[in-house]
Scaffold this motif. Structure first.
Motif, PDB file in Angstrom:
ATOM      1  N   UNK A   1     -31.001  23.392  -8.665  1.00  0.00           N
ATOM      2  CA  UNK A   1     -31.067  22.151  -9.444  1.00  0.00           C
ATOM      3  C   UNK A   1     -32.360  22.186 -10.251  1.00  0.00           C
TER       4      UNK A   1
ATOM      5  N   UNK B   1     -30.894  25.242  -3.324  1.00  0.00           N
ATOM      6  CA  UNK B   1     -29.546  24.905  -2.899  1.00  0.00           C
ATOM      7  C   UNK B   1     -29.578  24.275  -1.506  1.00  0.00           C
ATOM      8  N   UNK B   2     -28.730  23.292  -1.287  1.00  0.00           N
ATOM      9  CA  UNK B   2     -28.599  22.616   0.003  1.00  0.00           C
ATOM     10  C   UNK B   2     -29.867  21.895   0.444  1.00  0.00           C
ATOM     11  N   UNK B   3     -30.700  21.534  -0.479  1.00  0.00           N
ATOM     12  CA  UNK B   3     -31.942  20.841  -0.144  1.00  0.00           C
ATOM     13  C   UNK B   3     -31.996  19.474  -0.803  1.00  0.00           C
TER      14      UNK B   3
ATOM     15  N   UNK C   1     -35.087  22.404  -7.361  1.00  0.00           N
ATOM     16  CA  UNK C   1     -34.757  22.164  -5.955  1.00  0.00           C
ATOM     17  C   UNK C   1     -33.844  23.288  -5.470  1.00  0.00           C
TER      18      UNK C   1
END
Lengths: 113, 113
Positions: free
Chosen positions: A32, A94-96, A92
């Protein structure tokens, strides 16, 4: 080596010019990507938010993400004196959640009338 | 929707004193993160609170602490102030889910004399 590298500038361009701001990163998990604008003595303001690779346009602003090169850009067309500010890139993984956001050091931009 | 608000906007303290800063997130946001911003170090992550629990913490000494209330409002406390604590303290809120970006408040400018 920092996870996110951003040229601190300052960058000075004449009004009406196209501005290109860039960041490189080393962590391939970043998924992101954001650009914030911060005026002097104010908090950062979210300008653009992009997921994964590709382009996103919003008015005079275009955000570009090239994950293969680990490189993101913000283009400002028809630059105005009011665009004079510090621009921060942010990412950001992934998955955070947002708390794992990593910021660049910011590029100071000045638009000359 | 009202944005993130921070109080006070400006503070002057002397070394050794303590200070409490307050942040009210955007309505519906459950995550609040705190940052310290200085010209030399850029944006540095202090900690994040989510649903009244500290979820992440940066590399700051124990003099820096925080808490979050049931209405998601958050406070940050700095005890035994040092000259180097002079900075802009920014609060950012988000929904707290994966990939959600953060929205910043205007900041509290702290000057330690």
């Amino acid at each position: 080596q920092k996870e996110v590298e951003q040229d601190p500038g300052p960058l000075s361009v004449p009004e009406g010019a196209i501005v290109s701001l860039n960041c490189t990163y080393s962590n391939s998990a970043f998924q992101y990507f954001m650009w914030y604008r911060q005026y002097s003595r104010k908090g950062p303001e979210l300008l653009m938010y992009t997921y994964s690779s590709g382009n996103k346009e919003d008015g005079r602003f275009t955000a570009q993400v090239d994950k293969s090169s680990k490189y993101i850009s913000l283009f400002i067309r028809d630059s105005q004196p009011s665009d004079s500010a510090t621009y921060l890139c942010a990412m950001i993984p992934f998955s955070s959640s947002a708390s794992k956001i990593i910021f660049g050091s910011g590029t100071r931009l000045s638009i000359r009338p | 929707k009202a944005g993130v608000t921070q109080t006070p906007r400006y503070l002057i303290k002397t070394r050794g004193q303590q200070v409490t800063l307050s942040c009210s997130p955007i309505s519906g946001h459950r995550s609040v993160s705190w940052y310290q911003q200085t010209p030399g170090q850029g944006l540095q992550f202090l900690f994040e609170y989510f649903s009244e629990t500290q979820r992440n913490k940066g590399n700051f000494p124990g003099r820096f602490s925080g808490r979050q209330f049931s209405n998601s409002r958050s406070e940050m406390n700095v005890s035994t102030l040092e000259l180097g604590d002079s900075a802009l303290y920014l609060c950012a809120s988000s929904l707290g889910a994966e990939g959600e970006t953060q929205y910043f408040g205007p900041g509290t400018r702290l000057l330690v004399l």
